[in-house]
Design an enzyme around this catalytic site. Sequence first.
Site, PDB file in Angstrom:
ATOM      1  N   CYS A 113      18.276  11.500  39.469  1.00 54.83           N
ATOM      2  CA  CYS A 113      19.114  10.929  40.547  1.00 54.83           C
ATOM      3  C   CYS A 113      19.679   9.540  40.233  1.00 54.83           C
ATOM      4  CB  CYS A 113      18.354  10.914  41.861  1.00 54.83           C
ATOM      5  SG  CYS A 113      17.838  12.556  42.327  1.00 54.83           S
ATOM      6  N   HIS A 251      20.434   5.677  47.211  1.00 52.53           N
ATOM      7  CA  HIS A 251      20.449   7.128  46.976  1.00 52.53           C
ATOM      8  C   HIS A 251      20.268   7.849  48.311  1.00 52.53           C
ATOM      9  CE1 HIS A 251      19.785  11.038  45.503  1.00 52.53           C
ATOM     10  NE2 HIS A 251      18.458  11.001  45.462  1.00 52.53           N
ATOM     11  N   ASN A 281      21.288  15.738  50.085  1.00 52.91           N
ATOM     12  CA  ASN A 281      21.011  14.958  48.878  1.00 52.91           C
ATOM     13  C   ASN A 281      21.796  15.576  47.717  1.00 52.91           C
ATOM     14  OD1 ASN A 281      19.917  13.952  46.527  1.00 52.91           O
ATOM     15  ND2 ASN A 281      17.790  14.107  47.189  1.00 52.91           N
TER      16      ASN A 281
HETATM   17  N1  ACO Z   1      10.996  23.375  58.418  1.00 52.39           N
HETATM   18  C1  ACO Z   1       9.893  23.447  59.165  1.00 52.39           C
HETATM   19  N2  ACO Z   1       8.684  23.106  58.717  1.00 52.39           N
HETATM   20  C2  ACO Z   1       8.596  22.657  57.454  1.00 52.39           C
HETATM   21  C3  ACO Z   1       9.719  22.558  56.610  1.00 52.39           C
HETATM   22  C4  ACO Z   1      10.952  22.945  57.143  1.00 52.39           C
HETATM   23  N3  ACO Z   1      12.092  22.878  56.426  1.00 52.39           N
HETATM   24  N4  ACO Z   1       9.311  22.078  55.419  1.00 52.39           N
HETATM   25  C5  ACO Z   1       7.996  21.879  55.497  1.00 52.39           C
HETATM   26  N5  ACO Z   1       7.551  22.248  56.725  1.00 52.39           N
HETATM   27  C6  ACO Z   1       6.191  22.203  57.248  1.00 52.39           C
HETATM   28  C7  ACO Z   1       5.150  22.295  56.161  1.00 52.39           C
HETATM   29  O1  ACO Z   1       4.882  23.639  55.824  1.00 52.39           O
HETATM   30  C8  ACO Z   1       3.975  21.621  56.815  1.00 52.39           C
HETATM   31  O2  ACO Z   1       3.373  22.522  57.705  1.00 52.39           O
HETATM   32  P1  ACO Z   1       1.768  22.527  57.909  1.00 52.39           P
HETATM   33  O3  ACO Z   1       1.454  21.172  58.471  1.00 52.39           O
HETATM   34  O4  ACO Z   1       1.571  23.653  58.856  1.00 52.39           O
HETATM   35  O5  ACO Z   1       1.203  22.738  56.548  1.00 52.39           O
HETATM   36  C9  ACO Z   1       4.618  20.526  57.672  1.00 52.39           C
HETATM   37  O6  ACO Z   1       5.989  20.937  57.865  1.00 52.39           O
HETATM   38  C10 ACO Z   1       4.602  19.168  57.034  1.00 52.39           C
HETATM   39  O7  ACO Z   1       5.069  19.303  55.667  1.00 52.39           O
HETATM   40  P2  ACO Z   1       5.295  18.066  54.747  1.00 52.39           P
HETATM   41  O8  ACO Z   1       5.820  18.538  53.430  1.00 52.39           O
HETATM   42  O9  ACO Z   1       4.058  17.239  54.727  1.00 52.39           O
HETATM   43  O10 ACO Z   1       6.467  17.333  55.564  1.00 52.39           O
HETATM   44  P3  ACO Z   1       7.028  15.882  55.411  1.00 52.39           P
HETATM   45  O11 ACO Z   1       6.946  15.171  56.692  1.00 52.39           O
HETATM   46  O12 ACO Z   1       6.493  15.191  54.202  1.00 52.39           O
HETATM   47  O13 ACO Z   1       8.580  16.169  55.163  1.00 52.39           O
HETATM   48  C11 ACO Z   1      10.119  16.201  53.313  1.00 52.39           C
HETATM   49  C12 ACO Z   1       8.970  16.919  54.022  1.00 52.39           C
HETATM   50  C13 ACO Z   1      11.311  16.146  54.269  1.00 52.39           C
HETATM   51  C14 ACO Z   1      10.488  16.997  52.071  1.00 52.39           C
HETATM   52  C15 ACO Z   1       9.676  14.766  52.949  1.00 52.39           C
HETATM   53  O14 ACO Z   1       8.422  14.795  52.303  1.00 52.39           O
HETATM   54  C16 ACO Z   1      10.670  14.084  52.053  1.00 52.39           C
HETATM   55  O15 ACO Z   1      11.795  13.848  52.416  1.00 52.39           O
HETATM   56  N6  ACO Z   1      10.234  13.683  50.863  1.00 52.39           N
HETATM   57  C17 ACO Z   1      11.128  13.047  49.900  1.00 52.39           C
HETATM   58  C18 ACO Z   1      11.852  14.105  49.171  1.00 52.39           C
HETATM   59  C19 ACO Z   1      13.011  13.574  48.414  1.00 52.39           C
HETATM   60  O16 ACO Z   1      13.641  12.599  48.757  1.00 52.39           O
HETATM   61  N7  ACO Z   1      13.291  14.267  47.348  1.00 52.39           N
HETATM   62  C20 ACO Z   1      14.438  14.016  46.604  1.00 52.39           C
HETATM   63  C21 ACO Z   1      14.244  12.982  45.535  1.00 52.39           C
HETATM   64  S1  ACO Z   1      14.687  13.588  44.027  1.00 52.39           S
HETATM   65  C22 ACO Z   1      16.240  13.920  44.069  1.00 52.39           C
HETATM   66  O17 ACO Z   1      16.959  13.292  44.781  1.00 52.39           O
HETATM   67  C23 ACO Z   1      16.753  15.053  43.234  1.00 52.39           C
END
Ligand code: ACO
Length: 324
Positions: A113, A251, A281
């Site tokens: 990224c 980003h 993203n």
């Molecule tokens: N819809 C509904 N529920 C979901 C979804 C979804 N799309 N995705 C995950 N869940 C659920 C999970 O299964 C989990 O359920 P559980 O508690 O029953 O096990 C719950 O939601 C919490 O999951 P987490 O993964 O812990 O959710 P979090 O609050 O961390 O959000 C997210 C996930 C949005 C991906 C967050 O972690 C994030 O944004 N991280 C950064 C990712 C990022 O920026 N990546 C890109 C960088 S690299 C690049 O740019 C190429």
Amino acid sequence: MTGRIVGIGSYLPERIVTNDDLAKIVETSDEWIQERTGIKSRHVSDPLVEKPSMMAGEAAKRALADAGIDGSEIDLIVVSCTTPDLLFPSMACCVQKAVGAEGCGCFDVNSACPGWLAAFNTAQSFIESGNCKKALVVGAECLTNFVDWTDRGSCILFGDGAGAVVLSADETMPKNKFIMHATSVKADCLYCESRMQPKRWEEEGFLDNTYFRMAGRDVFRFAVTEVPKVINELSEKYEFSLDEVDYYILHQANARIIETIAKRLGQDLEKFPMTLFETGNTSTASIPTLLDTMKKDGRLKKGQKIVMSSFGAGLTWAANYFEI
Ligand code: ACO
């Protein structure tokens, strides 16, 4: 001499996929996605037409048109792309063909990224060392080709697109100031294996292993820790105050990440423009497409002080301070 941005352009695929559309293919909801990420919709490319090379070429043409410069005046093209449609020639060579910049230097960089920042710094270093006068710096990405569309934790995040700027050597510009970092300690929280390993196609589940893999929480923690640190490091090293910065162009991964960074820097969220609501993203394309949006809506003005910062696989992260 340092490069001034004299033209900006972008290309976003025609097809728009909303959160409600995604809720038809994975168990998720518009409410969940917006609350956790801020994203409402994203542009998804037509894989046979809107390839990274095509999108990069279109963005570059638009940047040249914005600058009022002909492709033949360009003497360097640097493209950042982690999802190229060709292993070689480089995406930069494809852009050269699209814009008619015959004969200029062309190469790609890959730093995930933050790759567009790496490309920008490379082109600026060429200009500052007197090796080129006019450069095209392009970021293009098609991560939707590598997303596992059954994984709701990652497929909701990404969109495709490309952005480009034209840099022109200008003796009145202050030097480009940047810091780049990487660590391999947490490399396994964000990676994508290459599909170009023919012998391994026979392995059961091989294709599944070539999807984008991410430990979302780890990436979130990494981003909100390292981005404020590198921006503070930049301001100390180059002796500017965070308050004098007009915009923080970060980003476009997640609105919650950007909000947390703004808070940790003690800066008003108004200084952190976002396009991710409508683009998702777009990885290495996210910063130049945001710059293009800001130029078009009149927010970018000559003389403004800008900090750009990005984070991604590697893990890598970087920050720049420059004037528009
Ligand atoms: N819809 C509904 N529920 C979901 C979804 C979804 N799309 N995705 C995950 N869940 C659920 C999970 O299964 C989990 O359920 P559980 O508690 O029953 O096990 C719950 O939601 C919490 O999951 P987490 O993964 O812990 O959710 P979090 O609050 O961390 O959000 C997210 C996930 C949005 C991906 C967050 O972690 C994030 O944004 N991280 C950064 C990712 C990022 O920026 N990546 C890109 C960088 S690299 C690049 O740019 C190429």
